[in-house]
Design a protein around this motif. Structure first.
Motif, PDB file in Angstrom:
ATOM      1  N   ARG A  42       0.838  -1.214   0.000  1.00 30.33           N
ATOM      2  CA  ARG A  42       0.000   0.000   0.000  1.00 30.33           C
ATOM      3  C   ARG A  42       0.868   1.258   0.000  1.00 30.33           C
ATOM      4  N   PHE A  43       1.843   1.306   0.896  1.00 32.08           N
ATOM      5  CA  PHE A  43       2.657   2.514   1.013  1.00 32.08           C
ATOM      6  C   PHE A  43       3.691   2.595  -0.112  1.00 32.08           C
ATOM      7  N   GLY A  44       4.119   1.451  -0.614  1.00 32.77           N
ATOM      8  CA  GLY A  44       4.987   1.475  -1.780  1.00 32.77           C
ATOM      9  C   GLY A  44       4.278   2.068  -2.986  1.00 32.77           C
ATOM     10  N   ALA A  45       2.994   1.694  -3.163  1.00 26.44           N
ATOM     11  CA  ALA A  45       2.211   2.243  -4.272  1.00 26.44           C
ATOM     12  C   ALA A  45       1.981   3.737  -4.089  1.00 26.44           C
ATOM     13  N   ALA A  46       1.753   4.166  -2.840  1.00 26.42           N
ATOM     14  CA  ALA A  46       1.559   5.594  -2.569  1.00 26.42           C
ATOM     15  C   ALA A  46       2.829   6.382  -2.912  1.00 26.42           C
ATOM     16  N   HIS A  47       3.971   5.808  -2.615  1.00 26.40           N
ATOM     17  CA  HIS A  47       5.252   6.439  -2.947  1.00 26.40           C
ATOM     18  C   HIS A  47       5.395   6.610  -4.456  1.00 26.40           C
ATOM     19  N   GLU A  48       5.015   5.574  -5.209  1.00 25.80           N
ATOM     20  CA  GLU A  48       5.113   5.644  -6.668  1.00 25.80           C
ATOM     21  C   GLU A  48       4.175   6.711  -7.231  1.00 25.80           C
ATOM     22  N   ARG A  49       2.939   6.765  -6.691  1.00 27.38           N
ATOM     23  CA  ARG A  49       1.981   7.773  -7.181  1.00 27.38           C
ATOM     24  C   ARG A  49       2.472   9.185  -6.911  1.00 27.38           C
ATOM     25  N   ALA A  50       3.118   9.361  -5.772  1.00 27.72           N
ATOM     26  CA  ALA A  50       3.584  10.703  -5.399  1.00 27.72           C
ATOM     27  C   ALA A  50       4.923  11.060  -6.042  1.00 27.72           C
ATOM     28  N   GLY A  51       5.561  10.081  -6.690  1.00 23.42           N
ATOM     29  CA  GLY A  51       6.879  10.352  -7.259  1.00 23.42           C
ATOM     30  C   GLY A  51       7.913  10.614  -6.196  1.00 23.42           C
TER      31      GLY A  51
END
Length: 366
Positions: A116-125
């Motif tokens: 979940r947080f890895g995906a959030a990191h990717e979305r936020a760049g």
């Protein structure tokens, strides 16, 4: 929150909803606390909300009905419910760390915390590897839930003297489940036992501390203590909870290999991919032919296993007699737990509820 709950349905909808309400209320109260630190904390709190939704609620149930076994159902159940529900925060704390160590992709139907947080990191760049950020946040979420479990317990409204008397049991369960996890991790790495202990004995030692005491025995003892129960009833809960907790884990071991993924919510054979040195696997390695034992050993811990590999592992386990042997172990431990319950002095409601919870632990498909 009023009582009573139905002892014939001790972890039914009304009880689970009451536990959820207690947890939700606690997490809502944390919103202004975290907001005062910074808006960066809100995603962590929302993740806590998501991961504490659902589940069997067995630990709060054994704790609540342990209290009822000692003193009957309280007129106002809110303080007791808040206290026992804190065990669910402890449980989810452990799950966050488990998912990271096991490289699990999902938890309760949603992406695991590190995903979940890895995906959030990717979305936020974000800067740096997304996977590292996800892992860091999953660890911190688990730590925060552990801290919150302590806070939820101490602010439950239970009489301070009873909270203090119960403290050593809470300390014990936190220590035991963590040490049980250490045993599990080192066993998977082949670094436990050192030849002084059979694989089967090691697997049973892991089960005792990682599951049996953590899931049944200590929660039930905590409930007895919160209600001011006797030392004899405390001991009875250990005598009852230890074999029942083992039976619960043995059923999990069977489901982890032979369960229906549509029912369990876990990919078929995941325990083999994760290399779990369960009692089922230990039985199979001891009882298999040398060739089958070596073949099973080579499959354990390989995350690239396909359906054919899992089918091979199942065949070896089935042919060894391990599946039937673990079923017999479950029945034996279940009967031992019921005998302990029958010999203990407790309220009628408590006996009915704990007997039904025991049945649900072993007669399940998920």
């Amino acid at each position: 929150m009023s009582a009573p709950f139905d002892p014939a349905d001790p972890a039914g909808d009304s009880f689970r909803q009451a536990v959820q309400s207690a947890i939700t209320g606690f997490l809502v109260d944390q919103r202004p606390v975290l907001a005062g630190i910074g808006e960066e904390l809100e995603p962590l709190r929302l993740a806590a909300v998501d991961y504490t939704g659902g589940g069997k609620r067995l630990r709060p149930a054994f704790s609540y009905w342990g209290a009822v076994a000692a003193a009957g159902q309280p007129v106002d159940a809110a303080p007791l419910l808040r206290a026992v529900s804190s065990l669910e925060l402890l449980h989810v704390s452990a799950l966050m760390h488990d998912d990271l160590m096991d490289h699990s992709d999902t938890r309760r139907g949603v992406p695991a915390a590190h995903r979940r947080f890895g995906a959030a990191h990717e979305r936020a760049g974000g800067s740096g590897p997304a996977g590292d950020f996800g892992a860091d946040m999953a660890i911190l979420l688990g730590d925060l839930l552990l801290v919150w479990s302590m806070e939820m317990f101490t602010t439950s409204g239970i009489e301070p003297l009873r909270l203090a008397a119960t403290g050593p049991l809470l300390e014990a369960v936190r220590t035991e489940v963590t040490c049980g996890q250490v045993l599990d991790v080192t066993a998977e790495a082949g670094m436990t036992g050192g030849g002084r202990e059979s694989g089967l004995d090691l697997a049973n030692r892991i089960v005792e501390y990682k599951t049996a005491r953590y899931t049944v025995a200590r929660p039930a003892q905590i409930g007895v203590s919160l209600a001011g129960g006797t030392a004899d009833l405390q001991q009875a809960m250990l005598t009852f909870g230890s074999p029942l907790g083992r039976a619960f884990q043995f059923r999990d071991d069977l489901l982890g290999v032979f369960g229906d993924a549509q029912v369990t919510g876990k990919p078929a054979g995941d325990d083999i991919r994760e290399g779990k040195r369960t009692t089922l696997v230990a039985h199979a390695i001891v009882a298999s032919t040398p060739g089958d034992a070596r073949a099973l050993e080579t499959l354990l811990g390989r995350h690239d296993l396909d359906d054919a590999d899992i089918a091979s592992a199942r065949r070896i386990i089935q042919a060894s007699g391990a599946r039937a042997g673990v079923e017999a172990d479950i029945e034996r431990a279940y009967r031992q737990a019921l005998d302990a319950l029958g010999a203990a002095s407790m309220t009628h409601e408590g006996r009915i509820a704990l007997t039904e919870l025991a049945r649900q632990c072993v007669q399940r498909s998920s």
